[in-house]
Design an enzyme around this catalytic site. Structure first.
Site, short mmCIF file in Angstrom:
data_model
loop_
_atom_site.label_atom_id
_atom_site.label_comp_id
_atom_site.label_asym_id
_atom_site.label_seq_id
_atom_site.Cartn_x
_atom_site.Cartn_y
_atom_site.Cartn_z
N GLY A 299 11.57 -14.68 -31.64
CA GLY A 299 10.66 -13.71 -31.04
C GLY A 299 9.51 -13.32 -31.95
O GLY A 299 8.90 -14.15 -32.64
N SER A 300 9.22 -12.01 -31.97
CA SER A 300 8.03 -11.51 -32.68
C SER A 300 8.07 -11.75 -34.18
O SER A 300 7.02 -11.69 -34.84
CB SER A 300 7.85 -10.02 -32.40
OG SER A 300 7.56 -9.80 -31.04
N THR A 301 9.25 -11.99 -34.72
CA THR A 301 9.31 -12.23 -36.17
C THR A 301 8.55 -13.50 -36.55
O THR A 301 8.24 -13.70 -37.73
CB THR A 301 10.76 -12.36 -36.64
OG1 THR A 301 11.41 -13.41 -35.91
CG2 THR A 301 11.52 -11.06 -36.40
N MET A 302 8.25 -14.36 -35.57
CA MET A 302 7.51 -15.59 -35.87
C MET A 302 5.99 -15.38 -35.84
O MET A 302 5.24 -16.26 -36.24
CB MET A 302 7.89 -16.69 -34.87
CG MET A 302 9.34 -17.15 -34.98
SD MET A 302 9.73 -17.82 -36.60
CE MET A 302 8.73 -19.29 -36.61
N LYS A 303 5.54 -14.21 -35.37
CA LYS A 303 4.09 -13.98 -35.27
C LYS A 303 3.42 -14.05 -36.64
O LYS A 303 2.26 -14.46 -36.76
CB LYS A 303 3.82 -12.62 -34.62
CG LYS A 303 4.14 -12.57 -33.14
CD LYS A 303 3.84 -11.20 -32.56
CE LYS A 303 4.15 -11.17 -31.06
NZ LYS A 303 3.89 -9.83 -30.49
#
Length: 348
Positions: A299-303
């Site tokens: 999820g957002s941790t890859m942004k």
């Protein structure tokens, strides 16, 4: 009288001729056997070699698995098994089954009554159950110091995992006698870790005792290759402790955790729950290493990686905005945020 003497001489001559014929036949047979080295299709040389020439296996050692600091996490050790000689024809045999059972039973995980029953059987010798196999040197020494009549030991190699539950799904396990590698690195790297046994061939006397012979044929054994992992024992132990604490407090169905070096990507620690002790593989409940077999959406941790890539490529604009909500790729597919209606026009 002349007629009788002549008849006697004739019989003597015939006997002599028969003896000479038999002697010549026997000599011819011996000469033939010496030349052909075969009797009724049986190769005498091969029979002699089987009787006098012995062969003994030289066992190689399975490779050791180490962590990055050189600490063994899987290794081959010598183990011991206990058996009892019951036959009174032997010098060392069990003389007092009751006393022997009382002293030995607690050390091999048997009830005293059950061990006493085993020691009273009408047999030459008996194995003493699973608790009497694969014993450590310390346990063997403890039993030996009891000085029990008729109690003996055999020695065999076994696979041992000194760190117990440590990274068990990564390392996996082999059966104790190392005949079969069941899972983990033990299985995937089995070709590297497995040894190649050698042998020694020698001549012996009729009792099987080796004869002094400088021409003995020796094929050396080849030990398996050692393997060094990127796991760091200090980090792995800390991770295992945290995983156990969370498991005890919340009792989740499953957990997985990975610690990686951000600069190199090396895996420094990896753990799963439920876990197991590879020294007690009969009790394994979970064979799955969730860290490598299950999918996980970060999820957002890859942004941060997307932003870092944009900065590295020189296309990053900190003032630029993006349209939140959804994007129509074509007439069939649509890509949307977690909140399909959009989160407003936010800065990245």
């Amino acid at each position: 009288m002349d007629i009788k003497r002549a008849a006697t001489n004739k019989r003597a001559l015939m006997l002599l001729v028969c003896f000479l014929v038999l002697f010549l036949v026997l000599c011819g047979r011996i000469a033939y056997i010496q030349a052909a080295k075969e009797v009724k299709g049986q190769d005498l040389s091969a029979i002699a070699e089987q009787r006098w020439q012995k062969s003994q296996v030289i066992e190689g050692k399975r490779g050791t698995i180490y962590d990055k600091n050189g600490d063994a996490v899987a290794e081959e050790l010598q183990s011991y098994s206990v058996y009892a000689v019951l036959s009174e024809d032997q010098v060392s045999h069990v003389r007092d089954p009751e006393e022997t059972a009382e002293k030995l039973a607690p050390l091999i995980d048997l009830e005293t009554s059950e061990l006493k029953r085993m020691l009273e059987q009408d047999k030459f010798q008996v194995e003493l159950g699973s608790g009497a196999r694969n014993l450590s040197y310390e346990k063997m020494t403890e039993i030996k110091e009891l000085e029990l009549d008729g109690i003996h030991f055999t020695k065999q190699p076994r696979r041992y995992y000194p760190k117990q539950m440590y990274a068990s799904h990564i390392i996996g396990y082999t059966e104790r006698d190392m005949a079969v590698a069941r899972m983990g690195l033990e299985r995937s790297l089995d070709d590297l870790l497995s040894p190649e046994n050698g042998s020694i061939q020698y001549d012996s006397d009729h009792k099987g005792i080796p004869l002094p012979n400088p021409n003995n044929t020796i094929t050396p054994a080849k030990d398996g290759d050692d393997v060094f992992l990127t796991l760091d024992s200090n980090i792995q132990v800390a991770l295992e402790q945290v995983m156990s604490k969370v498991d005890e407090e919340y009792s989740p169905k499953k957990m997985t955790a990975i610690v990686a070096d951000p600069k190199t990507g090396q895996i420094l620690a990896m753990s799963n729950r439920p876990s197991f002790n590879p020294n007690e593989y009969e009790s394994v409940e979970n064979y799955t290493n969730y860290a490598v077999s299950d999918r996980f959406e970060p999820g957002s941790t890859m942004k941060m990686f997307t932003v870092a890539s944009a900065i590295e490529e020189g296309v990053w604009n900190s003032e630029e905005k993006y349209k939140s909500g959804s994007y129509q790729v074509d007439s069939e597919y649509e890509i949307s945020d977690h909140k399909k209606g959009g989160l407003g026009h936010d800065l990245l």
